[in-house]
Design an enzyme around this catalytic site. Structure first.
Site, short mmCIF file in Angstrom:
data_model
loop_
_atom_site.label_atom_id
_atom_site.label_comp_id
_atom_site.label_asym_id
_atom_site.label_seq_id
_atom_site.Cartn_x
_atom_site.Cartn_y
_atom_site.Cartn_z
CE LYS A 105 31.44 63.32 70.71
NZ LYS A 105 30.18 62.61 70.40
N GLY A 126 22.81 57.35 73.83
CA GLY A 126 21.65 56.69 73.26
C GLY A 126 20.53 56.34 74.21
CB ALA A 132 26.10 61.30 75.29
N GLY A 133 22.88 61.36 75.70
CA GLY A 133 21.85 61.07 76.69
C GLY A 133 20.63 61.96 76.67
CG ASN A 168 23.63 60.87 66.05
OD1 ASN A 168 24.73 60.61 65.58
ND2 ASN A 168 22.54 60.53 65.37
CB THR A 169 20.28 58.52 69.76
OG1 THR A 169 21.61 58.01 69.57
CG2 THR A 169 19.31 57.37 69.75
#
Length: 271
Positions: free
Chosen positions: A104, A165, A192-193, A214-215
């Site tokens: 990635k 994040g 993301a986001g 993830n986050t």
């Protein structure tokens, strides 16, 4: 959770994955929390950051053993890289450590927004593809950049939903939907986001091929529960997309058909 059908699988670079969820492994409160989240989400791949793991020390000694126990395909990333040379070198090191040519590709151009460097990303992708890597580039929803990455040899793309994040969800729905419309045959993983499962469900309803989390999971009060919720949201959104949603309309339409007059209206005796 069971897949919609055995035929509805995510395919990247000719390899099939049973789940359309990809899960990051950073910033969990504990290794046990990470393990429980992987078990709950049942992801098709998990991402690992070589630079962060190399700096983690003894506190993360059991990290790789945990991943081996779960037996989930690994997707190393180049998180933290800000130059082409850094990204290429990190990818090459990751190939040796993890024994995979999947990468990635992250190449950050701005420390505040963590927005990808589009020019450097294309050049780094070109070099890595020539070096035999299966490159999944983290990019924005910019259609022109996306096409340049495809020209560089990337077979799948990972456009952001919002800055890394933030948990804001989809900040540019128009741009993402245009990207999906204009690249109908390219695997697109929203990365993301995303903050809550409804964000993931939404992009899956639009026809995106998967999401990377993830986050949103690792920073939830209860990561395992959130991981399971996201997996269900992705499955629901995919099912809705395959079902063929109705088109939105400006005017109301009765859901119950009216044929003729009600029987009590027909004799003219009603008040």
């Amino acid at each position: 959770m069971t897949p919609l059908s055995s035929a509805d699988t995510l395919t990247l670079h000719g390899q099939t994955f049973a789940s359309r969820v990809l899960l990051g492994t950073s910033r969990y409160p504990s290794l046990q929390s990470l393990s429980d989240s992987i078990a709950a989400a049942r992801p098709g791949m998990v991402t690992v950051a070589l630079r962060r793991q190399m700096n983690a020390g003894a506190a993360e000694a059991g990290f790789f053993e945990l991943l081996k126990r779960h037996d989930v395909p690994l997707l190393p990333n180049t998180a933290g890289c800000q130059t082409i040379a850094e990204a290429v070198t990190t990818a090459q090191m990751a190939r040796e450590v993890f024994e995979t040519d999947w990468i990635k590709l992250e190449l950050i151009g701005d420390d505040y927004t963590l927005q990808p460097d589009p020019v450097g990303l294309i050049e780094a992708a070109t070099l890595l593809v020539k070096d035999g890597f299966k490159v999944l580039p983290y990019c924005t929803e910019d259609l022109v950049i996306a096409r340049r990455l495809l020209d560089a040899g990337c077979e799948a793309l990972m456009p952001w939903g919002a800055p890394i994040g933030t948990g804001k969800g989809i900040v540019n729905p128009y741009g993402l939907r245009v990207l999906r419309e204009r690249l109908p045959d390219v695997p697109l993983i929203v990365d993301a986001g995303l903050g809550v499962p409804s964000h993931a469900c939404q992009v899956m309803e639009w026809g995106f091929d998967g999401v990377l989390l993830n986050t949103a999971v690792s920073q939830a009060t209860h990561p395992e529960i959130m991981a399971r919720a996201f997996a269900r949201g992705v499955e629901a959104g995919r099912a809705a997309y395959l079902a063929g949603p109705m088109d939105a309309r400006e005017s109301a339409h009765a859901s119950t058909p009216v044929v003729g007059m009600p029987f009590w209206h027909q004799d003219g005796s009603h008040a």
